[in-house]
Structures are given as structure tokens and as C-alpha cells.
Design a protein around this motif. Structure first.
Motif, mmCIF file in Angstrom:
data_model
loop_
_atom_site.group_PDB
_atom_site.id
_atom_site.type_symbol
_atom_site.label_atom_id
_atom_site.label_comp_id
_atom_site.label_asym_id
_atom_site.label_seq_id
_atom_site.Cartn_x
_atom_site.Cartn_y
_atom_site.Cartn_z
ATOM 1 N N GLU D 67 40.347 39.491 48.211
ATOM 2 C CA GLU D 67 41.141 40.601 47.697
ATOM 3 C C GLU D 67 41.103 41.764 48.675
ATOM 4 O O GLU D 67 42.120 42.387 48.960
ATOM 5 C CB GLU D 67 40.577 41.016 46.327
ATOM 6 C CG GLU D 67 41.507 41.901 45.539
ATOM 7 C CD GLU D 67 41.034 42.031 44.093
ATOM 8 O OE1 GLU D 67 40.811 40.991 43.438
ATOM 9 O OE2 GLU D 67 40.857 43.178 43.650
ATOM 10 N N GLY D 72 47.084 37.375 48.436
ATOM 11 C CA GLY D 72 47.563 37.105 47.080
ATOM 12 C C GLY D 72 47.075 35.737 46.647
ATOM 13 O O GLY D 72 46.670 35.519 45.508
ATOM 14 N N SER D 89 37.151 33.435 38.666
ATOM 15 C CA SER D 89 38.299 34.349 38.565
ATOM 16 C C SER D 89 38.727 34.494 37.107
ATOM 17 O O SER D 89 38.975 35.599 36.632
ATOM 18 C CB SER D 89 39.430 33.816 39.453
ATOM 19 O OG SER D 89 40.656 33.973 38.830
ATOM 20 N N LYS D 93 38.513 38.034 35.064
ATOM 21 C CA LYS D 93 39.786 38.570 34.578
ATOM 22 C C LYS D 93 39.693 38.891 33.094
ATOM 23 O O LYS D 93 40.175 39.912 32.627
ATOM 24 C CB LYS D 93 40.922 37.560 34.811
ATOM 25 C CG LYS D 93 41.538 37.644 36.201
ATOM 26 C CD LYS D 93 43.018 37.267 36.176
ATOM 27 C CE LYS D 93 43.462 36.732 37.529
ATOM 28 N NZ LYS D 93 43.199 35.274 37.676
ATOM 29 N N GLU D 111 39.455 43.204 41.343
ATOM 30 C CA GLU D 111 40.096 43.022 40.037
ATOM 31 C C GLU D 111 40.362 41.550 39.727
ATOM 32 O O GLU D 111 40.821 41.210 38.646
ATOM 33 C CB GLU D 111 41.427 43.785 40.008
ATOM 34 C CG GLU D 111 41.259 45.283 40.208
ATOM 35 C CD GLU D 111 42.599 45.965 40.487
ATOM 36 O OE1 GLU D 111 43.640 45.348 40.174
ATOM 37 O OE2 GLU D 111 42.578 47.082 41.026
ATOM 38 N N ARG D 113 42.539 39.652 41.537
ATOM 39 C CA ARG D 113 43.989 39.480 41.691
ATOM 40 C C ARG D 113 44.323 38.187 42.428
ATOM 41 O O ARG D 113 45.357 37.588 42.209
ATOM 42 C CB ARG D 113 44.570 40.680 42.452
ATOM 43 C CG ARG D 113 45.084 41.788 41.527
ATOM 44 C CD ARG D 113 45.825 42.852 42.309
ATOM 45 N NE ARG D 113 44.961 43.961 42.702
ATOM 46 C CZ ARG D 113 44.506 44.142 43.936
ATOM 47 N NH1 ARG D 113 44.814 43.288 44.897
ATOM 48 N NH2 ARG D 113 43.737 45.178 44.215
ATOM 49 N N THR D 114 43.409 37.753 43.323
ATOM 50 C CA THR D 114 43.713 36.600 44.177
ATOM 51 C C THR D 114 43.758 35.308 43.359
ATOM 52 O O THR D 114 42.869 35.052 42.565
ATOM 53 C CB THR D 114 42.609 36.441 45.250
ATOM 54 O OG1 THR D 114 42.286 37.739 45.745
ATOM 55 C CG2 THR D 114 43.075 35.548 46.369
ATOM 56 N N SER D 115 44.812 34.525 43.554
ATOM 57 C CA SER D 115 44.848 33.220 42.883
ATOM 58 C C SER D 115 44.499 32.128 43.891
ATOM 59 O O SER D 115 44.666 32.297 45.106
ATOM 60 C CB SER D 115 46.228 32.968 42.273
ATOM 61 O OG SER D 115 47.227 33.186 43.241
#
Lengths: 667, 271, 167, 280
Positions: D67, D72, D89, D93, D111, D113-115
Motif C-alpha cells: 500500500e 492497487g 486483508s 478490512k 487501510e 486497500r491492496t487486493s
């Protein structure tokens, strides 16, 4: 000017403690139109009620306000009291000075003021209250039963034996439903057909049951007590009246190898056939998809030639007939979850890994019933569909699609635990050196003699139970390799089976959603029909006069379905006990002269109780279009009143005038 | 265009397709033409402001037989609503659409339907509507004020209302046979022209047009006291689009807002 | 405590409630002796669907300082959908009131079920407190006194009016 | 397209052939890989069998790093890595408190955010039609048994990829390459995974079954997308044959090998020539 009596109740100390009842009744006495204002310790008591009645007579009152408890507690009581003394019961109001006043306030002064306000409001309303008469709805004392399975049969016979006519509509060529295809039934192991077929015959011969097989409900019009049902009789190509069911036709038919619906594809039938020997009616039907003559329009016609009674008509067409009934019982039953395929609602396609449809020897529980059944395609011999050999190892999987929101359906199908135990047992009875294996999540055997039954399957008939699920089934050198887990042993299990039986989840029958929409009956996300109260109104629905029973409401076993069917029947019989139904007159009405015919109310009404209509002169000349309330359907919510811009809609018992009077009393 | 309009009208009447053409006459005044030769009286100019749809629901006009009506794109929206509310039989009505680049009315600046879309026949052509002018409009300015200021504003405005009901008479969607304002059992709206009665009336008028008003602006134009009634309809139209993405009279298929409901309807204001 | 402070302002509150949920909720508050301020007057209607906006206007006309509209929770409507239709109406009606500068803080909407006697008590408590704090709804009540013309000069309103307001 | 790249320990050790293969064929497809700077072990089996918090913290740090570098999406070619990363993750989340706690532990605020993508998902992103179009030498005569093993599709609630018991996404890729995928039974069986060292015999038996079933269904090679599976089926194949006295001679390809080949890359570039069973 109304002549109103106000009766203020002490409710012992309950009201009098915080509300100065004498002051209240004195104050109310001053109001214009109030001819007597009294208080008494217990208005609801016998002396209290007779006090009211005396005053009604002596003061010749035409409206009554009782200031006491909640109308939900005693409005009925006091309406009856007043009615017996000659006051229209709908000119009785209650001011709730107990629950809404004395019980929730302490300060005597303010409580008393509030009590006076509340009563003033009731007085203002009662002044405008219209005398109302209960609505009488004529009843056609005749019932429609949709679905000829065991539930439908039970409901139809009960109503017919109760002395009223029944129209029974069944989609298939014969009644009997799923039960007719079962081998033996748990927990008694009595033969399904032995107990069902006599009931089927009763239906067929009952003087008061009009049977439509191979037919479907096309359209429903009307309302409680007055339904008009359009039924589509599908072209059968056989005149059931002249036909004797001798069988010459189906013996003659050359197109013999069509998968039999009744045997779930395990057996074969000709193009002209009766689904099974004990069918009711015992009359054949021609399957137009496979009959050469009907497909080509020429040729063959052997059955026609053979038929001595000339009952075969290749030019037969679908026919629409109309029936008038007062009540409807829906008993459309269930079917099995389609394993590894799209469901009707396009939802889940789970469990492809079990190879159903790919491996011949992976069958559903209903197919297995046919293999067990003496009247089945194998004459009751348990064999592998693939090679006709006797299976020595049979694996049963319960919860295929049930209790699995990841891949299937979240609910429990309820009957699988029991019939799987039955399968294991019956299999052992037929194949003594065979071994039954059962994969289960939990064993749910709640019911009379159910748990004992399951124990028997395990302890006497030696079925092996594994608490766990199966991940996949595949073929390896002629065997079906079943790979699963035994979570109690904490080990993976691999069984080389000859036959696998899948206890697929129970889902509502195809097309039930359409039927529900025609009947204005609600259904849940799975298509099971909604009862109007899960505890207290289990067979009623949101549509007055429409009742439900059997597996169309939720997965059920035979005893439950039958019990519920009798319950639904009794509801219909209760209706038929009266020449006409009386309904509360607090329903909507339209001032048809002033209605602007925008029909917002028609779109709004939750009960489809308002229709687009025409206002005609007495001599039938068209004057204008208007909305019109059907008092038979209206439930009195008054939503139409709020949406009507010209206030041409109004609600008896809560009219605009009455409510505004109530509000304005607070100036 | 006027020529073609007259020809069309004459044709329709002479062929007997219609018995009546509702159009604009001299000085943009409404003209009801029943004879082909009178088609000459029809005009098309920038004084053709009125929304003629209002006449379609009038008993006396209906009595004249099958009608053709001259509409601008904006007026046409009213036809769609009237059709939805089954006040007109669109099949029995012949709609002559006028491609219109504005008739000098204030509303024309923000017009999005210069060319009628559902007309049986469109006269003239019109380029795609220009983007509406940016910057706050009257409503934005009003809403920028405090609640108290808005109250004061309407007090001042309604104070001049004399309850002549011109706003009602001119509105193509106020077609009730007996207006709620004329109902006297109970008296829902205080009939007198007091501030109280005026508020009751204007609240009712505006809300009865909620999710229905097509913004033709006739109410404001007709008001002798110059009260900007359109502002109320406009604010409701905005809310309607915001909540339901619904613009009255724009889509013949769309389901009307009232009479339906959705479990998704916003209820952040309900405790 | 509902004990009114001497000389303190006591708001007039009118509640329009449905017969099947909120009215019974109020009954339950009573049965459980849950005390709340005595300012509220309940009008019983079959369903929130029956409650028209004109009733609210009328309530203010006759001097209400606050109004409560309350019915069954979504999905619990005795008439299956009356409250849904009502909810939709209120969504738009509120925006009209805001445009008019009517004090929407005086109009309360709640869902109170037959089991929520406690909630009824709380709601009435809160509403009364708010209304007490806001004081009498002089603005609206004032309307009944003022006579035409003397309210204000047109000019007061005119400046805000621009041509396109006609839209 | 450029993706973040999380090699994980295996691809920088025993399975560097896999890394070569992945990099080469993705490069040929115009997918740039930017390695996550300062990445650490995902924790694999060891962490979650020892310390729950640790098993979240390790992958969490890698997510945080990714991140920080603004990725992304990151590719984790090893299913074990992608599973651990996805699990962490999901946890952070859904649980803000846990996220902050992890932020403190790994000393990086993030946060989540990375998938995380597996290799097949990357091919799907590129688009099978695009790949099909780019094929230079179609894989005629190839009869592949696509082997997913345990972790590519499971646990389904974490992976949210393909049908967990009956996957078919690799088959789709093979089809795009002009090859044939055989229908067989051991797609998602376990190969013995980490037991390689602890209890080799188990691995040999399980892997033997897999190879046997693949052959029985007419496969001439097995395709994997997991370094561990490759080790057990390829490196251990000789031992398997010794133990069972059955000759397999089954070539084990990484999915990327075959994509690379079809795109015309040499076995050397793809590291295929470093496989133990190398029929070429």
C-alpha cells in the motif's frame, strides 16, 4: 344534534388514583350534545354495562363515549353493550384515559386536564360517527384445490366429505403427487401406494369432487367468497369419458422408449401412456413431443386404430373452462433441487462435483424410491441403473443443497434425515450382504417414533453413519469413488461405492410463484408461500379466502402435510358454514361523482381492492369514469384516502370529517 | 412554420381526422378551431406561451369531439402525465408538436425539450438544446437563506394571495372535478384569504403536484399577485429527481412515484 | 419527570399513530407504568398510510407546537405496505416544508412497534424536551392572527425574485 | 499493465524456475511486475500453527508495504502466499481495531486497500482473448491435467475464486493456448504439501495417486500454479517411481510455462529445462 352519553370509568383505583374522575365527568357534562356524563367504578363490569344501557334508554342516547382503558381492551365489549340497547355499535368511542393517561402520569392536575382533552376528542369524533352496518359478502360454497398430491387429496376429501363441492386441479395426468412414487414410508414402513391409492380412488369417485387432471390454473378473478377461476385443460388427445383405460392403445404404441416422468427417467413409457398402473383417472394421455402422428400430422395412428371406443382424437386442443368457487386451497407441493444445474429462479448451480447426470449410478432420493418400489421399473429390485447389477455398497448423502448458503440453500429440508434412514434400512432388507453408508451433518429426527427409527437403521440394519460431507464423487474402474470426511473420527473417508443416492434439497414446485401472483399470495425468497401468521394463522394467507397446506408452505413430511391439509380444509368449511360472510364495515369508499379518476388509489391499494370503473345512470348511460372500492377485498387501511387529491376517497369509521373533528377538538 | 401549422390543422379538420384543433390564435391567445377554413386563425410566434394541455381535461372542450393539440416540447410533458393518470386517451388525440427555440418565457433558458418527442407530427426542426446556464437559480438563492428567512419570504409572498385560484385554473394537472379546497365537510383548507388559509392552500397545491409537476410555469405566469409559485414545484421536482431519479413527463414508461414504493426508500429522517 | 415547572412553557403535541403498532406501543408503556410528559394527545388511525399531510398542517393551524407521526416498522405493517407508501410521501413532503421555511424540527417521524413501550416513552420524552426548548410555534400560530396585506410589503419578497424563478 | 509483485520465499528459493517462468511470460504479455520493496515471509503454515497474531502480522506488513508503494493489486504466484495475504486483508478490512493494532505492530499505518491476485487471475485480467490472439505456437497435442491442489480455491470464503470443488479456470487458459485439458478426478486433492520433509512417504503416496489418475484420464502432462505442488509432483517423481515401482515420466508444467511456450518463449527462458522431469 347528536345525543351523546359520556361514561367515565374509575377502573377501581387504576384511573381514579391519578385522574379526578368526578371533575372529569362534570366537565364533560358541559359539552354541547352531551346529554349525560357519569362516572362509575368499573364500567366494564355487568352493573357498569347495564348503567350504560339504562342511560341509553332513559336519555335516548344515539352515541356513547366510554372513557376507560384501551379500545384494544374493551371497544368490542362496549360496542356490544350499546348495540343491545339500540345504539349503532359504530357510534361508540373510547377515550383511553388509563394506558395513555393515569398509568403514565403522576401529577393529578395535569393528568385530569389530559383526560378531559382525550374525552373531548372522542366526543368530537363520535358526534360525526356514521352508523355502520356489517358488510355481507355472499359466499360461493365451493372450493378450488390446486395440486393433487397427498395434501391436496386430503384437503379435497375433507371439504367434499364436509358436504361441499370441490374442484381439484392437478397439472400431471394423474393425481397422487410425489407420494404415489414412494416405496414405503417412515417411520412405520407401510407401503406408500397401499395407503394412498385408496384415497386417490375416493377422490376419483367422490360425487362432490370435480377432478381436472392434466390441467392448470390459468387465471384468478374475484375475491373472498367469490372467485372465478379459469382452468386450462391441456390437450390430452384422449376422451376420458368414452375411454375405458383398457390399455390397447399403449400396448400398440410403437414409440415405447420414452423416459417415464413418474420413474424419473429410470423407466420407459410409450408415447401414449398412463403414468402408473393405479393412476386416477386411469386414462392415458398422448405426449405430443414424442408421438409420431402428432409431430408429423400423419402416419402411425396405431393407437387410434386399436381403440374400440374411438376415444383418441389427434386434433384435440387445449381448452379453457371457468369455475366459480368461494375458497382456494393451494397444495402445489415440492420438487427436488436440481443438482449441479440452474434452479428455476436462476440461482445456485451447486454440487456439480457429485457428478449427478454424468454418472448413471448417482441418483436422487426420489429415483431411489422408484428402485425400491415394488411398482417401480425394476419391480422393487435394487440395481445399478448403469449395468443392472446389484449394488453391494451404497452411499447416501444427506443435505445436498440444504443447510449450505455457500453452495445451496440455507434452510433444512427436514425430511431427508428420515427418508435416508429409511433408504438405508430398505436397502439392507433387499440386499442382505449389502452395506449402506450415510454422510450427514446432523440427524434431525424430531417426531413420533422418528429417533427410534433412525437408531434401528443404525443398530439393526447396520447402516454406517459418517458425520461429515462429501467433497467429490468420481468414477474409477467401474466404481464410484466417494471422497468425504468423518469429522468425528477426524479422518478423511474414501468409499468405493456401486451406487450413490443424493438427498437433494426440497424446493417449491415449478411455477408456484406465478400461481401466487395470480392469487395475491406472498412468497419468500425461495418461493415457499407465506402464511399470514407463523404461529396463529399458519394456513391462512394475505389473500382472504386463500389457504395453503403441504410442502408449498415449507418442507414437510406426510403426516404434517396431511394435518395441515385438514386444517386448510377446516378453514374453508368454516367459511362455508355461512350463507354469507360478514366483514367489519370500516372500509374505504369512493365519492364516485367527485372522483377525478386519476386512479392513484388503484395503484396504491395494498389489496388490489380498488378497480377502475364507470359511473352509469340508473338507466345504464355512461356518465364518467371512477375508482370503485370492492368492500369484499378492502381491509380498511385508508392509504387510498391519503393519496386522493380531491379526497373523494374516504374511510368509514375513520372518515376525514371524524378525524378532523377529533383534531379540532384540541384547539 | 405558421403556414405548415395551418395546413396541418386544415388537413386534419377537412379529412375529419379530428373535430377540433386546440392551438394559438392572435397574440398567442388560445384558439379552438373547429372548421378547416378557420385554420387561418392559427399563429405560431414567441407569444405562444400558454400550455394548452389544460383544455384537454375540460368538459366543454371534450364535448367538441376528437381533438388535435398544438404543443411545445415542454407542454408535451404534461400530456405524458395526463396519459399516465388516464385523463386523456393518447390514441384518440392528435398531437402537433412545434419545434421551439423558446418563446421568450423565463423557463425557456433551461429548456431541455425543444423538440416534442411523442408528437404524431413535428413541425419545424430544432437543434439540440444548449446546456442550461450555470450559476444559482432563484430556488438555489432561496435555499441558501436560513429557514427563518424563507419563512419570512413566503409570508410576504402569500400575504398578497387573494385566493383567486388562477394557479389552479391554469394548471394542466389540476383537473379534479371538485377541488379539495372546495370541500367543506370537513374544511381541509381554510377558505378565507388569511395567511393561515393561504399557507394551507399553497402547501396543498404544491404537494398535490409533487412528482407530477412538469414545470410549465403557468401558475407563476397566471398569478395576479406575482407570487413565484413555481419555486415550490421546482423544489419538489428537485427532491423527486434526487430521491427517485424521476422526472415527470419525460418518460412514458416510467412508473409514477406515488402509488409505488421501494424497500430502499430513504428513511434517515425517521426515528 | 412530567411535573411541569411552574410557569414553564408546556408545548401542545399531537401524535398521529397507527392502530396496530404505535398505539399498542403506547398501551404497553401504560401497562408497564412507564412515565412520560403529559403533553401528547394521540389520534388513532388504522395505518400510517391513512395519515395525510393536510392533517399535519391542520395540527399546526390549531396550535400544535410539535407533531409526531408513528407507525409499524417497515415490513411489519398490518396492511403489508401502508407504512411504505407513507414513508415515500413524507420523503417529499419534508423537502416542501423546508422550502417554505417551516420548522421541520417540530415534525417527528418514528417507527414504534407494539413491543416498544420503552421506545414510545423515550420518543415522547425527547419530543417534549425539544418542543419545550424551541418554545411555542409562534410563527405558524401567528398566521391565524395576521390579516391580509398587513403581513409585509411585496417588496420584502420581491428582491429575491429573478425572472427564471418563474420556472 | 503494471502490477505489484510478491514472490514469496519459494519463488526466490527452490522454485526460482517458477519465478523465471512467471516473469518471462507476463513480460511477453506486456504485464510489468514491480517487486514489493522489503517484503517478508507470509508466515505460511508455520505462523498460524504457532501464533495467531503473528500469522496476521506477517502478511499484514506485506500488505502495508504494498500500500505504501501505492499498488492497487499485487500478484502472489504462490497460492499459500496469496491465501495468507487475502486472509489478513479480509481481517483488517472488517475490523478497524485490529487494523490499527497491526499498524502499530508492523509500524506502518494502512487501510488494506491492496487486493491480491493469483497467477490465473492475472491471465484473466490480461484477457483470454488477448492471450489467444498472442499465441504463436498453439499447444497442439497437449493433453493437460490441470491440478489446482488445496489452496488455489480454498478456503472459498477467503479465495472467492472459481468453484472451490470443481474449478475450471486453468482449463480455460489451456483452451486459449490451443491445448486440450482432460477431465479427471484429482484436480483439488492434496499432494502432501509441506509433508515433503516431515513425512515424505505420505507425500509420495498422495502424489502417486494424483499422477496415476491424471495418466488414467489420458493426460500427457500436469499443469500446476503452485510451487509446492510442483516440488512434490516433479522433484519427488523419481522417489515416487522408486517407492511404487510404477513409471510415470509425467512432465509437470507451471501454467506460466505453457503460456510462455505458446507465446514462443524458449524452455530455457521459462526455466522449464530446470525441471526434474524434462521431456522437453
Amino acid at each position: 344534534m347528536a345525543r351523546i352519553g359520556v361514561f367515565t370509568c374509575w377502573c377501581g383505583e387504576n384511573i381514579a388514583r391519578t385522574v379526578d374522575v368526578e371533575q372529569v365527568s362534570a366537565a364533560l357534562g358541559q359539552l354541547p350534545g352531551v346529554h349525560c356524563s357519569l362516572d362509575y367504578k368499573y364500567m366494564c363490569s355487568e352493573p357498569g354495562q347495564s348503567l350504560i344501557q339504562e342511560k341509553i334508554k332513559s336519555e335516548n342516547l344515539d352515541a356513547v363515549v366510554v372513557a376507560s382503558c384501551s379500545p384494544h381492551m374493551h371497544l368490542r365489549t362496549f360496542r356490544k353493550t350499546a348495540a343491545n340497547a339500540g345504539v349503532n355499535p359504530y357510534r361508540v368511542e373510547m377515550a383511553n384515559i388509563r394506558e395513555h393517561c393515569s398509568w403514565v402520569h403522576h401529577d393529578r392536575a395535569t393528568a385530569t386536564t389530559k383526560a378531559i382533552d382525550l374525552i373531548r376528542m372522542s366526543v368530537a369524533k363520535v358526534r360525526w360517527d356514521e352508523p355502520l352496518e356489517p358488510i355481507k359478502v355472499p359466499v360461493t360454497r365451493r372450493a378450488l384445490v390446486v395440486g393433487g398430491g397427498v395434501a391436496g387429496i386430503q384437503a379435497a376429501l375433507d371439504i367434499a366429505d364436509g358436504g361441499y363441492e370441490v374442484v381439484l386441479v392437478e397439472r400431471e395426468p394423474s393425481i397422487g403427487g410425489k407420494m404415489a412414487g414412494l416405496s414405503e414410508t417412515f417411520p412405520t414402513l407401510d407401503c406408500s401406494q397401499c395407503i394412498l391409492t385408496p384415497r386417490m380412488v375416493e377422490v376419483g369417485q367422490h360425487p362432490r369432487i370435480k377432478l381436472y387432471t392434466y390441467s392448470e390454473v390459468e387465471q384468478v378473478e374475484g375475491y373472498l367468497g367469490n372467485f372465478t377461476i379459469t382452468i386450462r385443460k391441456k390437450a390430452r388427445y384422449v376422451d376420458t369419458k368414452s375411454c375405458t383405460g383398457c390399455g390397447d392403445c399403449w400396448n400398440a404404441c410403437p414409440i415405447k422408449r420414452n423416459p417415464s416422468e413418474f420413474d424419473y427417467g429410470l423407466g420407459m413409457r410409450p408415447a401414449i401412456y398412463i403414468p402408473f398402473p393405479q393412476a386416477v383417472p386411469a386414462r392415458p394421455v398422448i405426449d405430443k413431443e414424442t408421438c409420431t402422428r402428432i409431430k408429423k400430422g400423419k402416419g402411425c395412428g396405431l393407437c387410434e386404430k386399436k381403440c374400440l371406443t374411438h376415444s383418441i382424437h389427434f386434433d384435440d386442443q387445449d381448452e379453457l373452462v371457468s369455475e366459480k368457487v368461494g375458497a382456494v386451497v393451494v397444495a402445489t407441493g415440492f420438487k427436488l433441487y436440481s443438482i449441479g444445474q440452474q434452479q428455476d429462479d436462476g440461482a445456485t448451480t451447486g454440487y456439480g462435483e457429485y457428478g449427478y447426470g454424468k454418472f448413471k449410478d448417482v441418483v436422487t432420493s426420489l429415483q431411489f424410491e422408484r428402485l425400491l418400489s415394488a411398482s417401480g421399473p425394476t419391480g422393487g429390485r435394487v440395481v445399478r441403473p448403469s449395468d443392472g447389477k446389484e449394488p453391494k455398497n451404497v452411499v447416501f448423502l444427506s443435505c445436498v443443497g440444504s443447510r449450505d448458503d455457500a453452495k445451496g440453500l440455507p434452510y433444512c429440508s427436514k425430511i431427508c434425515c428420515m427418508y435416508t434412514a429409511k433408504h438405508a434400512m430398505l436397502y439392507k432388507h433387499k440386499v442382505h450382504d449389502g452395506q449402506a453408508h450415510v454422510f450427514y451433518m446432523d440427524i434431525r429426527a424430531g417426531g413420533k417414533n422418528y429417533e427410534e427409527f433412525v437408531r434401528r437403521a443404525i443398530e439393526q440394519d447396520g447402516a454406517r453413519y459418517y458425520r461429515g460431507r462429501v467433497s467429490r464423487i468420481y468414477e474409477e474402474n467401474g466404481k464410484l469413488v466417494v471422497r468425504g470426511a468423518d469429522t468425528l473420527a477426524g479422518a478423511p473417508v474414501t468409499i468405493e461405492a456401486d451406487l450413490v443416492v443424493l438427498a437433494a434439497a426440497v424446493v417449491p414446485a415449478t411455477g408456484v410463484r406465478d400461481l401466487a401472483r395470480k392469487l395475491n399470495v406472498g412468497y419468500d425468497q425461495y418461493g415457499f408461500l407465506l402464511e399470514s401468521h407463523p404461529k396463529l394463522r399458519p394456513v391462512e394467507t394475505s389473500a382472504a379466502g386463500v389457504f395453503i397446506c403441504g410442502a408449498c408452505q415449507a418442507p414437510k413430511d406426510i403426516p404434517e402435510a396431511v394435518a395441515q391439509a385438514s386444517a386448510a380444509a377446516s378453514k374453508a368449511l368454516i367459511m362455508f358454514g355461512h350463507e354469507e360472510l360478514t366483514r367489519e364495515p370500516e372500509v374505504a369508499r369512493i365519492d364516485e361523482k367527485n372522483c377525478a379518476a386519476c386512479f392513484t388509489c388503484v395503484r396504491t391499494c395494498p389489496y388490489h381492492a380498488i378497480d377502475k370503473a364507470e359511473l352509469l345512470t340508473p338507466r345504464g348511460v355512461f356518465v364518467k369514469r371512477t375508482a370503485r372500492v370492492n368492500p369484499g377485498l378492502c381491509m380498511g387501511c385508508g392509504t387510498c384516502v391519503a393519496v386522493c387529491p380531491s379526497k373523494s376517497a374516504d374511510l368509514a369509521g375513520f372518515t376525514e370529517q371524524e378525524i378532523y373533528a377529533e383534531v379540532e377538538a384540541l384547539v | 412554420m405558421t403556414e405548415r401549422l395551418r395546413q396541418t390543422a386544415a388537413r386534419l379538420l377537412s379529412e375529419g381526422k379530428v373535430q377540433l384543433v386546440i392551438g394559438y390564435g392572435a397574440a398567442g391567445r388560445p384558439a379552438l378551431i373547429t372548421k378547416a377554413e378557420d385554420a387561418e386563425k392559427l399563429e405560431w410566434n414567441d407569444r405562444c406561451l400558454a400550455n394548452l394541455a389544460v383544455y384537454l381535461t375540460r368538459k366543454e372542450v371534450k364535448a367538441l369531439g376528437k381533438a388535435a393539440i398544438v404543443v411545445k416540447g415542454c407542454d408535451e410533458r404534461a400530456l405524458v402525465v395526463l396519459e399516465k393518470e388516464s385523463q386523456i386517451d393518447r390514441g384518440a388525440l392528435y398531437v402537433i408538436g412545434m419545434a421551439c427555440d423558446g418563446v421568450g418565457a423565463p423557463k425557456c433558458g433551461r429548456c431541455q425539450v425543444h423538440t416534442p418527442r411523442f408528437a404524431d407530427e413535428v413541425i419545424g426542426t430544432q437543434a439540440e438544446p444548449p446546456a442550461p446556464p450555470a450559476g444559482p437559480n432563484g430556488l438555489d438563492r432561496l435555499m441558501a437563506k436560513s429557514s427563518a428567512e424563507r419563512w419570512a419570504f413566503w409570508n410576504a409572498e402569500f400575504a398578497r394571495c387573494v385566493k383567486c385560484y388562477a394557479c389552479r385554473q391554469v394548471c394542466p394537472l389540476c383537473y379534479c372535478e371538485r377541488c379539495i379546497a372546495d370541500k367543506n365537510r370537513p374544511v381541509v383548507i381554510d377558505t378565507s384569504a388569511t395567511p393561515k388559509g393561504n399557507f394551507a392552500w399553497h402547501i396543498t397545491r404544491a404537494f398535490h403536484l409533487a412528482a407530477r409537476c412538469v414545470g410549465c410555469g403557468e401558475c407563476t405566469r397566471a398569478c395576479p399577485a406575482g407570487i413565484p409559485l413555481g419555486l415550490l414545484n421546482q423544489s419538489l421536482a428537485q427532491a423527486t429527481e434526487a430521491h427517485f431519479g424521476y422526472r415527470p413527463g419525460m418518460d412514458r414508461q416510467a412508473e409514477p412515484v406515488f402509488g409505488a414504493w421501494s424497500p430502499a426508500d430513504k428513511e434517515d429522517f425517521i426515528g | 419527570m412530567s411535573e411541569p415547572m411552574p410557569m414553564s412553557f408546556e408545548p401542545k403535541i399531537i401524535a398521529f399513530v397507527c392502530n396496530w403498532c404505535t398505539y399498542l406501543g403506547a398501551d404497553l408503556a401504560g401497562t408497564n407504568r412507564l412515565e412520560y410528559p403529559p403533553n401528547v394527545r394521540i389520534i388513532r388511525l388504522p395505518c400510517t398510510g391513512r395519515i395525510d399531510f393536510n392533517l399535519l398542517v391542520k395540527a399546526f393551524e390549531i396550535g400544535a407546537d410539535a407533531v409526531l407521526v408513528s407507525g409499524c416498522h417497515p415490513g411489519d405493517c398490518h396492511y403489508t405496505a401502508g407504512n411504505f407508501h407513507a414513508r415515500r410521501r413524507w420523503m417529499l413532503f419534508r423537502s416542501l416544508l423546508e422550502t417554505l421555511g417551516i420548522e421541520t424540527e417540530r415534525i417527528h417521524f418514528t417507527w414504534i412497534s407494539a413491543a416498544e413501550g420503552k421506545k414510545f416513552q423515550q420518543v415522547i420524552g425527547e419530543i417534549t424536551a425539544t418542543a419545550r426548548a424551541m418554545g411555542p410555534y409562534a410563527a405558524y400560530q401567528g398566521l391565524s392572527q395576521v390579516q391580509v396585506g398587513q403581513a409585509s410589503t411585496p417588496a420584502a419578497g420581491l428582491q429575491t425574485r429573478q425572472p427564471e424563478d418563474a420556472q | 499493465m503494471e502490477l505489484g509483485y510478491y514472490p514469496g520465499c519459494a519463488l526466490h528459493g527452490t522454485s526460482n524456475d517458477y519465478e523465471d517462468s512467471v516473469r518471462a511470460c507476463l513480460d511477453a504479455l506486456g504485464v510489468g511486475l514491480k517487486e514489493v520493496n522489503d517484503w517478508i515471509c507470509c508466515g505460511a503454515t508455520a505462523a498460524h500453527s504457532i501464533n495467531h497474531k503473528l500469522s496476521i502480522a506477517l502478511p499484514a506488513r506485506n500488505l502495508a508495504l504494498a500500500e505504501r508503494e501505492g499498488f492497487g493489486e499485487i500478484l502472489a504466484p504462490c497460492p499459500m502466499c496469496s491465501m495468507e495475504l487475502l486472509k489478513a486483508s479480509d481481517l483488517v478490512k472488517s475490523d478497524a481495531a485490529l487494523r490499527q493494532e497491526m499498524g502499530r505492530i508492523v509500524e506502518l499505518d494502512f487501510e488494506g486497500r491492496t487486493s491480491v491476485l493469483n497467477l490465473i487471475q492475472v491471465f484473466q485480467k490480461v484477457g483470454l482473448d488477448t492471450i489467444k490472439a498472442a499465441v504463436k505456437s498453439p499447444l497442439e497435442g497437449l493433453k493437460a491435467a490441470c491440478y489446482y491442489g488445496c489452496l488455489l480455491t480454498r478456503p472459498p470464503e477467503t479465495l472467492r475464486f472459481d468453484d472451490c470443488e470443481r474449478p475450471s479456470s486453468m482449463e480455460a487458459v489451456i483452451a486459449a493456448l490451443g491445448g486440450t485439458a482432460v477431465e479427471w478426478n484429482y484436480k483439488t486433492e492434496c499432494c502432501g504439501a509441506g509433508m515433503t520433509l516431515a513425512n515424505t512417504d505420505i507425500v509420495l503416496d498422495l502424489s502417486h495417486k494424483i499422477l496415476t489418475n491424471a495418466a488414467a484420464h489420458g493426460a500427457n502432462c500436469v499443469v500446476v500454479a503452485c510451487p509446492m505442488c510442483h516440488v512434490n509432483l516433479d522433484m519427488k517423481q523419481a522417489d515416487i517411481e522408486r517407492r511404487t515401482a510404477v513409471r510415470h515420466g509425467m512432465t509437470i508444467y507451471y501454467l506460466s510455462d505453457l503460456v510462455g511456450r505458446a507465446l514462443g518463449l524458449s524452455d530455457h527462458t521459462l526455466g522449464i529445462d530446470r525441471h526434474f522431469v524434462y521431456g522437453g
